[in-house]
Structures are given as C-alpha cells and as structure tokens.
Design a protein around this motif. Sequence first.
Motif, PDB file in Angstrom:
ATOM      1  N   ASP A  85      -9.316  14.314  -9.648  1.00  0.00           N
ATOM      2  CA  ASP A  85      -8.092  15.305  -9.837  1.00  0.00           C
ATOM      3  C   ASP A  85      -7.922  16.044  -8.607  1.00  0.00           C
ATOM      4  O   ASP A  85      -6.781  16.524  -8.367  1.00  0.00           O
ATOM      5  CB  ASP A  85      -8.421  16.245 -10.946  1.00  0.00           C
ATOM      6  CG  ASP A  85      -8.038  16.004 -12.201  1.00  0.00           C
ATOM      7  OD1 ASP A  85      -7.506  14.768 -12.517  1.00  0.00           O
ATOM      8  OD2 ASP A  85      -8.272  16.854 -13.189  1.00  0.00           O
ATOM      9  N   GLY A  89      -3.638  17.199  -6.802  1.00  0.00           N
ATOM     10  CA  GLY A  89      -3.666  18.626  -6.452  1.00  0.00           C
ATOM     11  C   GLY A  89      -3.986  19.426  -7.586  1.00  0.00           C
ATOM     12  O   GLY A  89      -3.762  20.731  -7.711  1.00  0.00           O
ATOM     13  N   LEU A  90      -4.999  19.114  -8.086  1.00  0.00           N
ATOM     14  CA  LEU A  90      -5.763  19.547  -9.305  1.00  0.00           C
ATOM     15  C   LEU A  90      -7.236  19.985  -8.939  1.00  0.00           C
ATOM     16  O   LEU A  90      -7.939  19.391  -8.441  1.00  0.00           O
ATOM     17  CB  LEU A  90      -5.572  19.028 -10.691  1.00  0.00           C
ATOM     18  CG  LEU A  90      -4.320  19.067 -11.284  1.00  0.00           C
ATOM     19  CD1 LEU A  90      -4.363  18.004 -12.559  1.00  0.00           C
ATOM     20  CD2 LEU A  90      -3.937  20.438 -11.740  1.00  0.00           C
ATOM     21  N   SER A 111      -8.295  23.485 -15.406  1.00  0.00           N
ATOM     22  CA  SER A 111      -7.608  23.061 -14.437  1.00  0.00           C
ATOM     23  C   SER A 111      -6.808  24.192 -13.894  1.00  0.00           C
ATOM     24  O   SER A 111      -6.209  24.901 -14.498  1.00  0.00           O
ATOM     25  CB  SER A 111      -6.796  21.855 -14.371  1.00  0.00           C
ATOM     26  OG  SER A 111      -7.627  21.027 -15.064  1.00  0.00           O
ATOM     27  N   GLY A 113      -3.802  24.412 -10.208  1.00  0.00           N
ATOM     28  CA  GLY A 113      -3.477  23.709  -8.915  1.00  0.00           C
ATOM     29  C   GLY A 113      -3.647  24.367  -7.517  1.00  0.00           C
ATOM     30  O   GLY A 113      -3.602  25.691  -7.566  1.00  0.00           O
ATOM     31  N   THR A 116       1.285  21.928  -3.629  1.00  0.00           N
ATOM     32  CA  THR A 116       2.377  21.397  -4.388  1.00  0.00           C
ATOM     33  C   THR A 116       2.557  19.933  -4.135  1.00  0.00           C
ATOM     34  O   THR A 116       2.336  19.473  -3.268  1.00  0.00           O
ATOM     35  CB  THR A 116       3.410  22.065  -3.952  1.00  0.00           C
ATOM     36  OG1 THR A 116       3.500  23.597  -4.115  1.00  0.00           O
ATOM     37  CG2 THR A 116       5.017  21.905  -4.673  1.00  0.00           C
ATOM     38  N   THR A 132       3.480  22.868  -9.036  1.00  0.00           N
ATOM     39  CA  THR A 132       2.150  22.993  -8.918  1.00  0.00           C
ATOM     40  C   THR A 132       1.761  23.472 -10.170  1.00  0.00           C
ATOM     41  O   THR A 132       2.382  24.463 -10.746  1.00  0.00           O
ATOM     42  CB  THR A 132       1.916  24.054  -7.645  1.00  0.00           C
ATOM     43  OG1 THR A 132       0.503  23.963  -7.540  1.00  0.00           O
ATOM     44  CG2 THR A 132       2.424  25.271  -7.799  1.00  0.00           C
ATOM     45  N   THR A 133       0.449  23.112 -10.548  1.00  0.00           N
ATOM     46  CA  THR A 133       0.023  23.342 -11.793  1.00  0.00           C
ATOM     47  C   THR A 133      -0.580  24.948 -11.764  1.00  0.00           C
ATOM     48  O   THR A 133      -0.947  25.411 -10.826  1.00  0.00           O
ATOM     49  CB  THR A 133      -1.249  22.550 -12.088  1.00  0.00           C
ATOM     50  OG1 THR A 133      -0.890  21.248 -12.381  1.00  0.00           O
ATOM     51  CG2 THR A 133      -1.909  23.106 -13.425  1.00  0.00           C
ATOM     52  N   ARG A 162      -0.901  21.297 -19.727  1.00  0.00           N
ATOM     53  CA  ARG A 162      -0.909  21.949 -18.289  1.00  0.00           C
ATOM     54  C   ARG A 162       0.490  22.761 -18.277  1.00  0.00           C
ATOM     55  O   ARG A 162       1.593  22.110 -18.954  1.00  0.00           O
ATOM     56  CB  ARG A 162      -1.171  21.167 -17.340  1.00  0.00           C
ATOM     57  CG  ARG A 162      -2.506  20.567 -16.928  1.00  0.00           C
ATOM     58  CD  ARG A 162      -2.629  19.954 -15.477  1.00  0.00           C
ATOM     59  NE  ARG A 162      -1.930  18.427 -15.744  1.00  0.00           N
ATOM     60  CZ  ARG A 162      -1.133  18.006 -14.782  1.00  0.00           C
ATOM     61  NH1 ARG A 162      -0.611  18.802 -13.873  1.00  0.00           N
ATOM     62  NH2 ARG A 162      -0.538  16.563 -14.745  1.00  0.00           N
ATOM     63  N   PHE A 164       3.166  24.192 -15.440  1.00  0.00           N
ATOM     64  CA  PHE A 164       3.427  24.296 -13.781  1.00  0.00           C
ATOM     65  C   PHE A 164       4.679  24.843 -13.428  1.00  0.00           C
ATOM     66  O   PHE A 164       5.580  25.095 -14.387  1.00  0.00           O
ATOM     67  CB  PHE A 164       3.333  22.598 -13.520  1.00  0.00           C
ATOM     68  CG  PHE A 164       4.380  21.838 -14.154  1.00  0.00           C
ATOM     69  CD1 PHE A 164       5.757  21.796 -13.774  1.00  0.00           C
ATOM     70  CD2 PHE A 164       4.057  21.084 -15.118  1.00  0.00           C
ATOM     71  CE1 PHE A 164       6.713  21.232 -14.399  1.00  0.00           C
ATOM     72  CE2 PHE A 164       5.151  20.277 -16.075  1.00  0.00           C
ATOM     73  CZ  PHE A 164       6.292  20.132 -15.526  1.00  0.00           C
TER      74      PHE A 164
END
Length: 239
Positions: A85, A89-90, A111, A113, A116, A132-133, A162, A164
């Motif tokens: 991940d 970006g996670l 999770s 983020g 981005t 982004t998360t 998720r 975001f």
Amino acid sequence: TDGSHQVVNILEINKTQVKYKPYSNPDAPKYVILITSVSKIVDKNGKTTTFAGIVNPSDNIYHNSTIPDVKNPAGIHFISMNVADLFTGLLTLNYEYTLESGRLSLKIPLSTGFYTLSGSYNQYGDSYFPYTTVFGTGIGLNFYPRGQRSVTYFIGPAFYYRSFNYSVADPGTYIYNNKVGSFTSFFIQNGVLFHAGTRLNLSIDAGLGYAWINTAIPYYSDHKLGYRLKIGINVGFKL
C-alpha cells in the motif's frame, strides 16, 4: 508410570495435563495424558523433568476429539503493515485475530493517506481528480484449511471502505472546490502466510473483486465501478 515411553511433540504442559502429538505423525489429532500418569519427560537436549507419578487407574491416556487438532504456534494476535500500500499513497496497519484452532481469523485494516495521487483529466486538460485518502478500514475473514504451519494457505472474503479528499472545478467559474468521496470494495482473497520465526510473520495475498467510487463531479459519472485486483504484502509480528 506404567513403564512405557513415547516419542512425541509436546504442545502444552499445565497443572493437570500434558498435551502432545506423536512425533511420527504431526498431522494427527492432539492427545492428552493426565500429569499424574507421567513419571518424567526428557527433551531432545537431554534435559529431564520429573513428576510425582501418582498412579491412578483412571489416569489412562485418552484422545479428546473435541480439542482442536492444530495449535497456533506463534500467537493469536498478528499486527502487520501492508508494504504494497505504500506505493499507492497509503499507510495501512492490520490487526488479525486468529482463533485457537488456527483455522479461522478476523482481520481489520486501518489506513490513512500520506501523499496525493493524480487521477483522470477532463475535456479542458485539467486534472480534476487529485485525491488523498483521509481514512480507511474494513474487515476480512480468513480460512486456513490446514491450520497454522510454517507456510500455510488461506482464503476468504474481505470488505474495504475509504474516504478521500479531491477537488473539482466548477464548470461555470472553473474555480476548484474541495470535496470528499468514498471508495467501497469487496474481494475474495487468496494468500500464503509465512512464519519466518518465532514471532516474525509475512503474508502475501491477492484479491479479485468489485469496487465502487462515489464522487460528485458534474461532468463525470457520479458512480464509477468495476472489477479490481488488490495485492497485499504484510510484514509484522505475532503475539
């Protein structure tokens, strides 16, 4: 105490019982003998543990079929990080609880983020879907057909969610506004768990499933969905 001896793999010694499997058949069901029927135990290094050895006619060796035939060798709490991940970006941490039988576990990921990613482009050439998360979680159920071994296979369903952040341009003013979208997915996962040491563990899994992405972009579909492949490489410790 009856003068016989057995070569076994000992699984547990408590105040009243010794639980073991025959050395020649590690896949056999677990056996139990009362501690009062044991005179001594000699391990492979020659260390000897002696017991009182009080003989009782009822202290016979017996097989208890209700006791699970697979023992979890490295703990029931698996805390890990999904290395795969990081490339999307996670930052994902997992907690997996394994039942004492070693055949079934419940896995919960968390999770967030940390950078981005950029998405699609609109007809004006603008990147309208950078995101982004904010937060992600889910739940998975893993079934281990052969229990917990040094290398063992598992399969099971998993659900992920998720939220975001993303920005979208107003079609009239072209001013970007921040929005919050969601990503929901369901997978059937297959994987392999490696007990690399007494505590260190590694699992690799691949899941095939379906995903829904919900956004509010005026000139794009509100709901995007499709088949997805999910890869996990989890490194951590069992407690």
